[in-house]
Motif scaffolding. Structure first.
Motif, PDB file in Angstrom:
ATOM      1  N   THR A 172     -29.513  -3.340  20.922  1.00 22.25           N
ATOM      2  CA  THR A 172     -30.837  -2.855  21.310  1.00 22.25           C
ATOM      3  C   THR A 172     -30.925  -1.347  21.088  1.00 22.25           C
ATOM      4  N   PHE A 173     -32.123  -0.881  20.834  1.00 26.97           N
ATOM      5  CA  PHE A 173     -32.359   0.521  20.488  1.00 26.97           C
ATOM      6  C   PHE A 173     -31.914   1.464  21.596  1.00 26.97           C
ATOM      7  N   TRP A 174     -32.287   1.174  22.850  1.00 29.36           N
ATOM      8  CA  TRP A 174     -32.025   2.129  23.922  1.00 29.36           C
ATOM      9  C   TRP A 174     -30.565   2.156  24.331  1.00 29.36           C
ATOM     10  N   ILE A 175     -29.845   1.042  24.191  1.00 29.69           N
ATOM     11  CA  ILE A 175     -28.394   1.077  24.415  1.00 29.69           C
ATOM     12  C   ILE A 175     -27.735   1.934  23.341  1.00 29.69           C
ATOM     13  N   ALA A 176     -28.201   1.778  22.096  1.00 25.08           N
ATOM     14  CA  ALA A 176     -27.676   2.609  21.014  1.00 25.08           C
ATOM     15  C   ALA A 176     -27.923   4.091  21.295  1.00 25.08           C
ATOM     16  N   ALA A 177     -29.119   4.413  21.799  1.00 23.56           N
ATOM     17  CA  ALA A 177     -29.440   5.810  22.115  1.00 23.56           C
ATOM     18  C   ALA A 177     -28.520   6.338  23.212  1.00 23.56           C
ATOM     19  N   LEU A 178     -28.249   5.531  24.247  1.00 22.76           N
ATOM     20  CA  LEU A 178     -27.364   5.943  25.333  1.00 22.76           C
ATOM     21  C   LEU A 178     -25.954   6.209  24.814  1.00 22.76           C
ATOM     22  N   LEU A 179     -25.476   5.345  23.930  1.00 16.82           N
ATOM     23  CA  LEU A 179     -24.132   5.535  23.380  1.00 16.82           C
ATOM     24  C   LEU A 179     -24.057   6.795  22.528  1.00 16.82           C
ATOM     25  N   LEU A 180     -25.126   7.109  21.829  1.00 18.23           N
ATOM     26  CA  LEU A 180     -25.142   8.346  21.046  1.00 18.23           C
ATOM     27  C   LEU A 180     -25.178   9.567  21.960  1.00 18.23           C
ATOM     28  N   ILE A 181     -25.857   9.461  23.107  1.00 24.94           N
ATOM     29  CA  ILE A 181     -25.820  10.556  24.087  1.00 24.94           C
ATOM     30  C   ILE A 181     -24.384  10.770  24.577  1.00 24.94           C
ATOM     31  N   LEU A 182     -23.680   9.680  24.879  1.00 28.01           N
ATOM     32  CA  LEU A 182     -22.289   9.795  25.323  1.00 28.01           C
ATOM     33  C   LEU A 182     -21.408  10.383  24.235  1.00 28.01           C
ATOM     34  N   SER A 183     -21.680  10.013  22.981  1.00 28.01           N
ATOM     35  CA  SER A 183     -20.905  10.613  21.882  1.00 28.01           C
ATOM     36  C   SER A 183     -21.152  12.109  21.816  1.00 28.01           C
ATOM     37  N   GLY A 184     -22.379  12.530  22.160  1.00 25.25           N
ATOM     38  CA  GLY A 184     -22.695  13.947  22.185  1.00 25.25           C
ATOM     39  C   GLY A 184     -21.975  14.679  23.303  1.00 25.25           C
ATOM     40  N   VAL A 185     -21.787  14.012  24.447  1.00 19.25           N
ATOM     41  CA  VAL A 185     -20.997  14.598  25.532  1.00 19.25           C
ATOM     42  C   VAL A 185     -19.588  14.906  25.031  1.00 19.25           C
ATOM     43  N   CYS A 186     -18.989  13.938  24.374  1.00 23.71           N
ATOM     44  CA  CYS A 186     -17.630  14.131  23.845  1.00 23.71           C
ATOM     45  C   CYS A 186     -17.610  15.227  22.780  1.00 23.71           C
ATOM     46  N   ASP A 187     -18.573  15.193  21.887  1.00 21.59           N
ATOM     47  CA  ASP A 187     -18.609  16.198  20.827  1.00 21.59           C
ATOM     48  C   ASP A 187     -18.871  17.586  21.397  1.00 21.59           C
ATOM     49  N   GLY A 188     -19.654  17.665  22.473  1.00 17.54           N
ATOM     50  CA  GLY A 188     -19.935  18.958  23.098  1.00 17.54           C
ATOM     51  C   GLY A 188     -18.671  19.624  23.609  1.00 17.54           C
ATOM     52  N   PHE A 189     -17.790  18.864  24.253  1.00 15.33           N
ATOM     53  CA  PHE A 189     -16.499  19.409  24.666  1.00 15.33           C
ATOM     54  C   PHE A 189     -15.737  19.949  23.461  1.00 15.33           C
ATOM     55  N   SER A 190     -15.702  19.163  22.406  1.00 12.50           N
ATOM     56  CA  SER A 190     -14.953  19.560  21.208  1.00 12.50           C
ATOM     57  C   SER A 190     -15.488  20.854  20.611  1.00 12.50           C
ATOM     58  N   VAL A 191     -16.816  20.971  20.522  1.00  8.66           N
ATOM     59  CA  VAL A 191     -17.427  22.151  19.907  1.00  8.66           C
ATOM     60  C   VAL A 191     -17.117  23.412  20.706  1.00  8.66           C
ATOM     61  N   VAL A 192     -17.301  23.348  22.029  1.00  7.75           N
ATOM     62  CA  VAL A 192     -17.058  24.530  22.866  1.00  7.75           C
ATOM     63  C   VAL A 192     -15.585  24.926  22.813  1.00  7.75           C
ATOM     64  N   MET A 193     -14.687  23.950  22.877  1.00  7.85           N
ATOM     65  CA  MET A 193     -13.255  24.248  22.806  1.00  7.85           C
ATOM     66  C   MET A 193     -12.907  24.921  21.483  1.00  7.85           C
ATOM     67  N   ARG A 194     -13.372  24.332  20.396  1.00 10.32           N
ATOM     68  CA  ARG A 194     -13.018  24.862  19.075  1.00 10.32           C
ATOM     69  C   ARG A 194     -13.595  26.257  18.864  1.00 10.32           C
ATOM     70  N   THR A 195     -14.840  26.472  19.296  1.00  6.12           N
ATOM     71  CA  THR A 195     -15.469  27.788  19.142  1.00  6.12           C
ATOM     72  C   THR A 195     -14.733  28.855  19.943  1.00  6.12           C
ATOM     73  N   THR A 196     -14.383  28.520  21.176  1.00  5.97           N
ATOM     74  CA  THR A 196     -13.693  29.484  22.026  1.00  5.97           C
ATOM     75  C   THR A 196     -12.311  29.816  21.468  1.00  5.97           C
TER      76      THR A 196
END
Length: 412
Positions: A312-336
């Motif tokens: 379903t579309f909205w479950i897919a959207a939620l999973l992409l939000i969670l992937s963004g949470v994980c990627d956000g940690f990675s980006v801040v760590m790598r930049t710092t």
């Protein structure tokens, strides 16, 4: 300590140069994201072929890869602002070319014009990251890097949310021509903003032979296990795990939504990354940074597998939000990590190398995703990518123990 750095007592967003630098960044990100979501819809509408979506990434990465190291050299040896302004103007120009392909002006041979414009965008993008990183270090003190990186990540990710959403809305409610024109206007505004940024640059590096200077940056990165490990981990995770390039195909063939739905899914990862950036801006992750980084990348791979299996579309959207949470940690760590470890004199070159690792992996990942979708099918190709991301994390944990055991407080 660089004498030009601002006092640490001044919060980053009250530092006018930093505020203008962030304004430049979000405008250029908005322009780029609008173009990317619209051009994906544009190409898939013309071809109905997943591989054509992958070719967008290939068209961008070839000039990006060829120019990135030279861009870093130029920014270290000449004006740090000049090339950012020029890159913004090129972005404005290629968005206008794309707008013209939707009219009678460049209606013939549309695909050739589209891929050519995207290639010029890759050339421009090679200069944006090194410009931002060189100016970032110039206008902030070292003990502000982690907090400012969190703020910068949140604002960057805001552009990643608003850009696709705005692009999809403009296509759905107006036209592709209008969407491309809005992107061009934002790029022009970014150039003007950077011109308004008043900062006294330190003496530029003494001109040296281009290739030996580039080699200095390469030797630094490849001799430092922490910075090389962080960049390689993110590069291979994005190369195999990214599913964003295939979203037009998912929208049309799996979820049966229009361009507005594409904008929502394209923006969803950035929603999660914004939340993480805001949290990390207040609570910088100084302890157990290596473990957090690797756990975040593994979580990203798991989210991609789950996304491929979503029905379903909205479950897919939620999973992409969670992937963004994980990627956000990675980006801040790598930049710092990059800001704390890199000497001032070679920041442009190191940022360019980082751009090759990270930026090119996005576009090569798009091509890999398109090719894998052609060979395996759309859903199996994304599952395969997620599994490969988990393999990458396990390999990094074994091959880069200094990164795995890293605490950021030891780098200050």
């Amino acid at each position: 300590m660089n004498a030009l750095l601002t006092p640490s007592a001044v919060p980053p967003l009250q530092n006018r140069p930093f505020f203008l630098l962030i304004a430049f960044r979000i405008q250029i990100v908005l322009a780029y994201q609008i173009v990317m979501v619209v051009v994906g819809w544009h190409i898939y509408d013309l071809t109905h072929d997943a591989l054509s979506l992958g070719l967008i990434g290939l068209a961008e990465v070839i000039p990006y890869f060829c120019c990135a190291l030279f861009a870093g050299y130029a920014i270290d040896h000449y004006s740090r602002r000049l090339f950012g302004v020029l890159a913004s103007l090129v972005t404005c120009a290629y968005a206008l070319v794309l707008a013209a392909t939707t009219t009678n002006i460049l209606h013939d041979h549309q695909s050739v014009w589209i891929y050519g414009a995207i290639a010029s965008g890759g050339l421009a993008r090679a200069f944006v990251g090194p410009t931002y990183n060189a100016l970032f270090a110039l206008i902030l003190s070292r003990n502000q890097y982690a907090r400012a990186a969190g703020l910068g990540s949140s604002i960057f990710q805001s552009g990643m949310v608003l850009g696709p959403a705005l692009g999809g809305a403009l296509v759905g409610w107006a036209s592709m021509t209008i969407a491309y024109t809005v992107a061009a206007s934002l790029a022009l505004s970014a150039a003007i903003t950077l011109l308004l940024l008043q900062v006294t640059e330190p003496p530029l590096a003494k001109p040296s032979p281009v290739f030996s200077s580039i080699g200095e940056g390469l030797r630094f990165v490849f001799s430092n296990q922490i910075i090389l490990g962080a960049q390689a981990l993110d590069m291979f995770a994005v190369l195999f795990g990214g599913a964003v390039a295939m979203l037009p195909a998912f929208i049309r063939d799996v979820f049966h939504y229009g361009p507005e739905g594409l904008g929502i899914l394209r923006a969803a990862p950035a929603v999660g990354a914004i939340l993480v950036g805001l949290v990390l801006a207040k609570y910088p992750p100084n302890k157990h940074a290596g473990h957090i980084l690797m756990s975040a990348v593994a979580g990203f791979g798991i989210c991609m597998i789950a996304f491929a299996l979503a029905t379903t579309f909205w479950i897919a959207a939620l999973l992409l939000i969670l992937s963004g949470v994980c990627d956000g940690f990675s980006v801040v760590m790598r930049t710092t990590i990059m800001q704390l470890v890199t000497p001032d004199a070679i920041r442009g070159r190191v940022a360019a190398i980082n751009g090759i690792f990270i930026g090119s992996s996005n576009e090569l990942g798009a091509f890999e995703s398109g090719l894998a979708a052609r060979l395996m099918g759309l859903i199996p190709s994304v599952i395969f990518g997620g599994l490969m991301t988990l393999v990458v994390v396990a390999s990094a944990a074994s091959l880069a123990p200094k990164l795995r055991q890293l605490d950021l407080e030891n780098l200050h």
